[in-house]
Design a protein around this motif. Structure first.
Motif, PDB file in Angstrom:
ATOM      1  N   ILE A 146       0.796  -1.310  -0.001  1.00 34.03           N
ATOM      2  CA  ILE A 146      -0.026  -0.099   0.065  1.00 34.03           C
ATOM      3  C   ILE A 146       1.126   1.236   0.001  1.00 34.03           C
ATOM      4  O   ILE A 146       0.863   2.303  -0.922  1.00 34.03           O
ATOM      5  CB  ILE A 146      -0.999   0.144   1.231  1.00 34.03           C
ATOM      6  N   LEU A 147       1.881   1.497   0.894  1.00 32.20           N
ATOM      7  CA  LEU A 147       2.960   2.307   0.859  1.00 32.20           C
ATOM      8  C   LEU A 147       3.344   2.480  -0.608  1.00 32.20           C
ATOM      9  O   LEU A 147       3.541   3.735  -0.834  1.00 32.20           O
ATOM     10  CB  LEU A 147       3.871   2.190   1.815  1.00 32.20           C
ATOM     11  N   LEU A 148       3.870   1.534  -0.914  1.00 36.11           N
ATOM     12  CA  LEU A 148       4.580   1.733  -2.208  1.00 36.11           C
ATOM     13  C   LEU A 148       3.837   2.035  -3.283  1.00 36.11           C
ATOM     14  O   LEU A 148       4.141   2.844  -4.077  1.00 36.11           O
ATOM     15  CB  LEU A 148       5.400   0.421  -2.735  1.00 36.11           C
ATOM     16  N   ASN A 149       2.518   1.624  -3.414  1.00 33.53           N
ATOM     17  CA  ASN A 149       1.414   2.185  -4.477  1.00 33.53           C
ATOM     18  C   ASN A 149       1.055   3.664  -4.116  1.00 33.53           C
ATOM     19  O   ASN A 149       1.154   4.272  -5.266  1.00 33.53           O
ATOM     20  CB  ASN A 149       0.258   1.150  -4.368  1.00 33.53           C
ATOM     21  N   VAL A 150       1.129   3.964  -3.010  1.00 38.99           N
ATOM     22  CA  VAL A 150       0.848   5.312  -2.863  1.00 38.99           C
ATOM     23  C   VAL A 150       1.997   6.494  -3.454  1.00 38.99           C
ATOM     24  O   VAL A 150       1.784   7.190  -3.930  1.00 38.99           O
ATOM     25  CB  VAL A 150       0.558   5.778  -1.316  1.00 38.99           C
ATOM     26  N   LEU A 151       3.091   5.834  -2.786  1.00 36.80           N
ATOM     27  CA  LEU A 151       4.389   6.502  -3.442  1.00 36.80           C
ATOM     28  C   LEU A 151       4.699   6.532  -4.993  1.00 36.80           C
ATOM     29  O   LEU A 151       4.952   7.524  -5.592  1.00 36.80           O
ATOM     30  CB  LEU A 151       5.723   6.129  -2.906  1.00 36.80           C
ATOM     31  N   TRP A 152       4.173   5.339  -5.612  1.00 35.76           N
ATOM     32  CA  TRP A 152       4.366   5.251  -6.772  1.00 35.76           C
ATOM     33  C   TRP A 152       3.212   6.153  -7.685  1.00 35.76           C
ATOM     34  O   TRP A 152       3.560   6.668  -8.518  1.00 35.76           O
ATOM     35  CB  TRP A 152       3.732   3.725  -7.549  1.00 35.76           C
ATOM     36  N   ILE A 153       2.158   6.290  -6.994  1.00 31.69           N
ATOM     37  CA  ILE A 153       1.059   7.072  -7.847  1.00 31.69           C
ATOM     38  C   ILE A 153       1.628   8.732  -7.618  1.00 31.69           C
ATOM     39  O   ILE A 153       1.390   9.408  -8.607  1.00 31.69           O
ATOM     40  CB  ILE A 153      -0.298   6.919  -7.226  1.00 31.69           C
ATOM     41  N   LEU A 154       1.913   9.011  -6.467  1.00 25.51           N
ATOM     42  CA  LEU A 154       2.286  10.351  -6.148  1.00 25.51           C
ATOM     43  C   LEU A 154       3.596  10.669  -7.194  1.00 25.51           C
ATOM     44  O   LEU A 154       3.740  11.788  -7.712  1.00 25.51           O
ATOM     45  CB  LEU A 154       3.002  10.667  -4.907  1.00 25.51           C
ATOM     46  N   PHE A 155       4.831   9.867  -7.506  1.00 25.73           N
ATOM     47  CA  PHE A 155       5.755   9.991  -8.322  1.00 25.73           C
ATOM     48  C   PHE A 155       5.784   9.451  -9.652  1.00 25.73           C
ATOM     49  O   PHE A 155       6.778   9.192 -10.201  1.00 25.73           O
ATOM     50  CB  PHE A 155       7.097   9.445  -7.791  1.00 25.73           C
ATOM     51  N   GLY A 156       4.339   9.837 -10.321  1.00 27.57           N
ATOM     52  CA  GLY A 156       4.413   9.349 -11.834  1.00 27.57           C
ATOM     53  C   GLY A 156       3.593   8.112 -12.240  1.00 27.57           C
ATOM     54  O   GLY A 156       3.161   8.131 -13.576  1.00 27.57           O
ATOM     55  N   GLY A 157       2.987   7.364 -11.232  1.00 32.43           N
ATOM     56  CA  GLY A 157       2.199   6.205 -11.720  1.00 32.43           C
ATOM     57  C   GLY A 157       0.820   6.565 -12.186  1.00 32.43           C
ATOM     58  O   GLY A 157       0.462   5.993 -13.144  1.00 32.43           O
ATOM     59  N   ALA A 158       0.399   7.783 -11.540  1.00 39.34           N
ATOM     60  CA  ALA A 158      -0.953   8.002 -12.058  1.00 39.34           C
ATOM     61  C   ALA A 158      -0.776   8.477 -13.384  1.00 39.34           C
ATOM     62  O   ALA A 158      -1.964   8.330 -14.372  1.00 39.34           O
ATOM     63  CB  ALA A 158      -1.558   9.218 -11.202  1.00 39.34           C
ATOM     64  N   LEU A 159       0.364   9.365 -13.835  1.00 36.15           N
ATOM     65  CA  LEU A 159       0.220   9.984 -15.147  1.00 36.15           C
ATOM     66  C   LEU A 159       0.290   8.624 -16.069  1.00 36.15           C
ATOM     67  O   LEU A 159      -0.017   8.624 -17.247  1.00 36.15           O
ATOM     68  CB  LEU A 159       1.703  10.690 -15.361  1.00 36.15           C
ATOM     69  N   MET A 160       1.175   7.506 -15.821  1.00 36.30           N
ATOM     70  CA  MET A 160       1.535   6.383 -16.733  1.00 36.30           C
ATOM     71  C   MET A 160       0.267   5.733 -16.709  1.00 36.30           C
ATOM     72  O   MET A 160      -0.163   5.314 -17.998  1.00 36.30           O
ATOM     73  CB  MET A 160       2.663   5.599 -16.088  1.00 36.30           C
ATOM     74  N   ALA A 161      -0.891   5.474 -15.591  1.00 33.76           N
ATOM     75  CA  ALA A 161      -1.991   5.042 -15.834  1.00 33.76           C
ATOM     76  C   ALA A 161      -2.680   5.672 -16.732  1.00 33.76           C
ATOM     77  O   ALA A 161      -3.473   5.027 -17.451  1.00 33.76           O
ATOM     78  CB  ALA A 161      -2.412   4.719 -14.419  1.00 33.76           C
ATOM     79  N   ALA A 162      -2.677   7.038 -16.619  1.00 33.70           N
ATOM     80  CA  ALA A 162      -3.661   7.702 -17.304  1.00 33.70           C
ATOM     81  C   ALA A 162      -3.436   7.630 -18.992  1.00 33.70           C
ATOM     82  O   ALA A 162      -4.218   7.444 -19.533  1.00 33.70           O
ATOM     83  CB  ALA A 162      -3.633   9.260 -16.857  1.00 33.70           C
ATOM     84  N   GLY A 163      -2.073   7.704 -19.093  1.00 30.82           N
ATOM     85  CA  GLY A 163      -1.522   7.544 -20.622  1.00 30.82           C
ATOM     86  C   GLY A 163      -2.121   6.199 -21.287  1.00 30.82           C
ATOM     87  O   GLY A 163      -2.505   6.077 -22.419  1.00 30.82           O
ATOM     88  N   TRP A 164      -1.660   5.082 -20.141  1.00 33.62           N
ATOM     89  CA  TRP A 164      -2.438   3.717 -20.771  1.00 33.62           C
ATOM     90  C   TRP A 164      -3.939   3.905 -20.883  1.00 33.62           C
ATOM     91  O   TRP A 164      -4.393   3.093 -21.952  1.00 33.62           O
ATOM     92  CB  TRP A 164      -1.898   2.582 -19.996  1.00 33.62           C
TER      93      TRP A 164
END
Length: 134
Positions: free
Chosen positions: A6-24
């Protein structure tokens, strides 16, 4: 899901994961709008979900998960994956590997580098895969 995931996923989303998911997700929607891209829209959506929450999840073949063969895991899936690999898969995987190298330079970024390597693997050959909890 484990607290570390959970912690890693939150950090992932904050540091670019949300943008990657939006792109996909945008790619999946564009593929779904076109008639030609429909076979790849589901795969792109699976990658979007996986790129949003990569920690605590893994990609598995659907036939191994369900015990039944389907279009994505048979001969048509193989053809679809070959076309995907030629048109998009290899350069998307290279992008994920380059980002993984960038994250791996720091000790803190090593889990994110690992997530990018997992995403590179599914970006190469996505049709017939399902995302399941690890």
């Amino acid at each position: 899901m484990q607290p570390v995931s959970i912690l890693l996923n939150v950090l992932w989303i904050l540091f670019g994961g949300a943008l990657m998911a939006a792109g996909w997700l945008i790619a999946a929607v564009i593929m779904a709008i076109t008639v030609i891209g429909l076979p790849w829209a589901r795969a792109a959506f699976n990658i979007a979900v996986y790129s949003l929450l990569p920690f605590g999840s893994r990609a598995v073949r659907r036939d191994e998960l369900t015990g039944q063969s389907d279009l994505g895991t048979g001969a048509l899936g193989l053809i679809g994956n070959l076309i995907w690999f030629i048109l998009a898969g290899w350069w998307l995987a290279i992008g994920h590997v380059v980002l993984a190298i960038g994250y791996a330079v720091t000790i803190i970024g090593i889990p994110f580098a690992w997530a990018h390597l997992k995403l590179a693997g599914i970006a190469l050959w996505p049709i017939g895969k399902a995302i399941v909890p690890a």
